[in-house]
Design a protein around this motif. Structure first.
Motif, PDB file in Angstrom:
ATOM      1  N   MET A 129     -22.124   8.550  13.919  1.00 54.14           N
ATOM      2  CA  MET A 129     -20.716   8.908  14.062  1.00 54.14           C
ATOM      3  C   MET A 129     -20.103   9.148  12.689  1.00 54.14           C
ATOM      4  N   LYS A 130     -19.406  10.257  12.540  1.00 55.50           N
ATOM      5  CA  LYS A 130     -18.772  10.618  11.276  1.00 55.50           C
ATOM      6  C   LYS A 130     -17.260  10.645  11.473  1.00 55.50           C
ATOM      7  N   LEU A 131     -16.584   9.685  10.825  1.00 57.97           N
ATOM      8  CA  LEU A 131     -15.150   9.530  11.000  1.00 57.97           C
ATOM      9  C   LEU A 131     -14.431   9.673   9.672  1.00 57.97           C
ATOM     10  N   VAL A 132     -13.171  10.115   9.735  1.00 55.31           N
ATOM     11  CA  VAL A 132     -12.312  10.190   8.557  1.00 55.31           C
ATOM     12  C   VAL A 132     -11.022   9.435   8.858  1.00 55.31           C
ATOM     13  N   LEU A 133     -10.568   8.618   7.915  1.00 56.09           N
ATOM     14  CA  LEU A 133      -9.301   7.917   8.022  1.00 56.09           C
ATOM     15  C   LEU A 133      -8.280   8.617   7.136  1.00 56.09           C
ATOM     16  N   ILE A 134      -7.134   8.971   7.725  1.00 63.07           N
ATOM     17  CA  ILE A 134      -6.072   9.650   6.984  1.00 63.07           C
ATOM     18  C   ILE A 134      -4.768   8.885   7.166  1.00 63.07           C
ATOM     19  N   GLY A 135      -3.991   8.776   6.097  1.00 64.87           N
ATOM     20  CA  GLY A 135      -2.700   8.102   6.172  1.00 64.87           C
ATOM     21  C   GLY A 135      -2.131   7.931   4.781  1.00 64.87           C
ATOM     22  N   ILE A 136      -0.830   7.686   4.707  1.00 72.22           N
ATOM     23  CA  ILE A 136      -0.189   7.486   3.413  1.00 72.22           C
ATOM     24  C   ILE A 136      -0.628   6.147   2.820  1.00 72.22           C
ATOM     25  N   PRO A 137      -0.416   5.936   1.508  1.00 69.01           N
ATOM     26  CA  PRO A 137      -0.763   4.648   0.897  1.00 69.01           C
ATOM     27  C   PRO A 137      -0.096   3.505   1.656  1.00 69.01           C
ATOM     28  N   GLY A 138      -0.842   2.446   1.930  1.00 69.21           N
ATOM     29  CA  GLY A 138      -0.290   1.305   2.650  1.00 69.21           C
ATOM     30  C   GLY A 138      -0.474   1.376   4.149  1.00 69.21           C
ATOM     31  N   ALA A 139      -1.068   2.463   4.651  1.00 64.13           N
ATOM     32  CA  ALA A 139      -1.239   2.630   6.094  1.00 64.13           C
ATOM     33  C   ALA A 139      -2.343   1.743   6.661  1.00 64.13           C
ATOM     34  N   GLY A 140      -3.198   1.204   5.787  1.00 64.67           N
ATOM     35  CA  GLY A 140      -4.253   0.315   6.257  1.00 64.67           C
ATOM     36  C   GLY A 140      -5.613   0.964   6.396  1.00 64.67           C
ATOM     37  N   LYS A 141      -5.833   2.049   5.667  1.00 67.27           N
ATOM     38  CA  LYS A 141      -7.101   2.775   5.786  1.00 67.27           C
ATOM     39  C   LYS A 141      -8.299   1.930   5.349  1.00 67.27           C
ATOM     40  N   SER A 142      -8.172   1.269   4.197  1.00 71.20           N
ATOM     41  CA  SER A 142      -9.304   0.480   3.713  1.00 71.20           C
ATOM     42  C   SER A 142      -9.587  -0.713   4.618  1.00 71.20           C
ATOM     43  N   THR A 143      -8.528  -1.314   5.153  1.00 70.47           N
ATOM     44  CA  THR A 143      -8.703  -2.456   6.066  1.00 70.47           C
ATOM     45  C   THR A 143      -9.436  -2.025   7.323  1.00 70.47           C
ATOM     46  N   GLN A 144      -8.967  -0.941   7.942  1.00 72.03           N
ATOM     47  CA  GLN A 144      -9.600  -0.460   9.170  1.00 72.03           C
ATOM     48  C   GLN A 144     -10.980   0.124   8.886  1.00 72.03           C
ATOM     49  N   GLY A 145     -11.134   0.746   7.727  1.00 71.97           N
ATOM     50  CA  GLY A 145     -12.442   1.298   7.369  1.00 71.97           C
ATOM     51  C   GLY A 145     -13.503   0.221   7.267  1.00 71.97           C
ATOM     52  N   SER A 146     -13.140  -0.903   6.649  1.00 66.32           N
ATOM     53  CA  SER A 146     -14.078  -2.015   6.512  1.00 66.32           C
ATOM     54  C   SER A 146     -14.407  -2.632   7.862  1.00 66.32           C
ATOM     55  N   LEU A 147     -13.391  -2.790   8.716  1.00 66.17           N
ATOM     56  CA  LEU A 147     -13.602  -3.341  10.055  1.00 66.17           C
ATOM     57  C   LEU A 147     -14.516  -2.445  10.888  1.00 66.17           C
ATOM     58  N   LEU A 148     -14.205  -1.157  10.905  1.00 64.19           N
ATOM     59  CA  LEU A 148     -14.980  -0.211  11.706  1.00 64.19           C
ATOM     60  C   LEU A 148     -16.410  -0.089  11.199  1.00 64.19           C
ATOM     61  N   SER A 149     -16.585  -0.226   9.890  1.00 58.27           N
ATOM     62  CA  SER A 149     -17.924  -0.151   9.324  1.00 58.27           C
ATOM     63  C   SER A 149     -18.811  -1.254   9.890  1.00 58.27           C
ATOM     64  N   ARG A 150     -18.271  -2.482   9.946  1.00 61.32           N
ATOM     65  CA  ARG A 150     -19.040  -3.608  10.500  1.00 61.32           C
ATOM     66  C   ARG A 150     -19.248  -3.454  12.008  1.00 61.32           C
ATOM     67  N   GLN A 151     -18.223  -2.974  12.683  1.00 61.86           N
ATOM     68  CA  GLN A 151     -18.297  -2.880  14.141  1.00 61.86           C
ATOM     69  C   GLN A 151     -19.220  -1.756  14.618  1.00 61.86           C
ATOM     70  N   LEU A 152     -19.162  -0.618  13.934  1.00 60.69           N
ATOM     71  CA  LEU A 152     -19.919   0.549  14.372  1.00 60.69           C
ATOM     72  C   LEU A 152     -21.275   0.685  13.671  1.00 60.69           C
ATOM     73  N   GLY A 153     -21.466  -0.117  12.623  1.00 61.17           N
ATOM     74  CA  GLY A 153     -22.751  -0.093  11.933  1.00 61.17           C
ATOM     75  C   GLY A 153     -22.991   1.135  11.078  1.00 61.17           C
ATOM     76  N   VAL A 154     -21.908   1.719  10.540  1.00 62.29           N
ATOM     77  CA  VAL A 154     -22.032   2.858   9.624  1.00 62.29           C
ATOM     78  C   VAL A 154     -21.273   2.530   8.349  1.00 62.29           C
ATOM     79  N   PRO A 155     -21.714   3.038   7.186  1.00 64.36           N
ATOM     80  CA  PRO A 155     -21.073   2.684   5.916  1.00 64.36           C
ATOM     81  C   PRO A 155     -19.674   3.270   5.759  1.00 64.36           C
ATOM     82  N   TYR A 156     -18.861   2.545   5.012  1.00 63.88           N
ATOM     83  CA  TYR A 156     -17.499   2.969   4.705  1.00 63.88           C
ATOM     84  C   TYR A 156     -17.450   3.454   3.260  1.00 63.88           C
ATOM     85  N   LEU A 157     -16.897   4.646   3.051  1.00 63.75           N
ATOM     86  CA  LEU A 157     -16.832   5.234   1.717  1.00 63.75           C
ATOM     87  C   LEU A 157     -15.401   5.665   1.415  1.00 63.75           C
TER      88      LEU A 157
END
Length: 212
Positions: free
Chosen positions: A1-29
Motif C-alpha cells: 500500500m502506497k499512501l501520502v499524508l497531506i496537511g498544514i504544519p501541526g495537522a498530525g502527519k508525523s503522528t499518524q504516519g508513525s501509527l499507520l506504519s506500525r499498523q499496516l507494516g509499511v515504512p514511514y518516510l
C-alpha cells in the motif's frame, strides 16, 4: 500500500504516519526528515536547504523530486510506504512516477495549527518558529491546495477531520482505507451488501417474483 499524508504544519502527519506504519507494516518516510539530515551537512546544498527550511519556504521541485524518488527506490520501500511532505506542488504530483493508492488529507484550521505549534515545547526546531510556520501555512494554501484537488479528481483523496483526537483520527483513516482494529491487530473488512427483496404481482394472480 502506497499512501501520502497531506496537511498544514501541526495537522498530525508525523503522528499518524508513525501509527499507520506500525499498523499496516509499511515504512514511514518524511521528506522533512530527509531534508533536515541534508541541512546538517557542511556542504553548499546543506547550507542552502537549511536556510530555505528555516525561512519556511519549499525546496524547489528540481531538487525535491530526484531526492524523494531516490529514497523510494530503496529495497525497504518496494512493498509500500507512507509518505509525508510530498508531493507539495502540482508539478511534483504530476511528475511523481509512483502509482499512489490513497492521499490522506488531514484538514485543520490555520488557527488550530498555529496554536498547536506555539505550545510545542519538546523537540523544537529552527523551522518550527511561529513565523516560519505561518509562512508554510500560507504556501500550503496557495501551492498545495491544487495538489489536493488534483488527487480528488482522480478519486484517490481521503478527507479526515484533523481536529479530533489522535485515536479518533487514526480510526477514521483505517475505516476509510477499509480496515479496522480487531484484537489489537488491523484487519481488512468490507461492509456487507444489503439485499432488498420485493414481491411483485397482481392482486389475486397468485404469481410472485423476487427481485434484489
Amino acid at each position: 500500500m502506497k499512501l501520502v499524508l497531506i496537511g498544514i504544519p501541526g495537522a498530525g502527519k508525523s503522528t499518524q504516519g508513525s501509527l499507520l506504519s506500525r499498523q499496516l507494516g509499511v515504512p514511514y518516510l518524511s521528506t522533512g526528515h530527509i531534508f533536515r539530515i541534508i541541512a546538517k551537512e557542511k556542504t553548499t546544498i546543506g547550507r542552502y536547504v537549511k536556510e530555505t527550511m528555516n525561512s519556511g519556504l519549499l525546496i524547489p521541485d528540481e531538487e525535491t523530486i530526484p531526492i524523494v524518488e531516490d529514497y523510494l527506490s530503496r529495497r525497504e520501500y518496494k512493498k509500500g510506504y507512507i509518505l509525508d511532505g510530498f508531493p507539495r506542488t502540482l508539478n511534483q504530483a504530476k511528475k511523481f512516477k509512483s502509482d499512489l493508492d490513497k492521499i490522506i488529507y488531514l484538514e485543520l484550521p490555520d488557527k488550530e495549527a498555529l496554536w498547536r505549534i506555539a505550545y510545542r515545547t519538546e523537540d523544537a526546531r529552527d523551522d518550527q518558529t511561529v513565523a516560519a510556520v505561518m509562512k508554510r501555512i500560507e504556501i500550503f494554501n496557495e501551492v498545495t491546495k491544487p495538489v489536493i484537488s488534483h488527487f480528488d479528481e482522480k478519486g484517490k483523496l481521503i478527507r479526515i477531520d484533523g481536529t479530533k483526537s489522535i485515536e479518533d483520527v487514526n480510526k477514521e483513516i483505517l475505516k476509510l482505507l477499509g480496515k479496522e482494529f480487531y484484537k489489537n491487530k488491523v484487519r481488512s473488512w468490507k461492509q456487507k451488501q444489503k439485499i432488498i427483496l420485493a414481491v411483485t404481482g397482481l392482486p389475486g394472480s397468485g404469481k410472485t417474483e423476487a427481485t434484489t
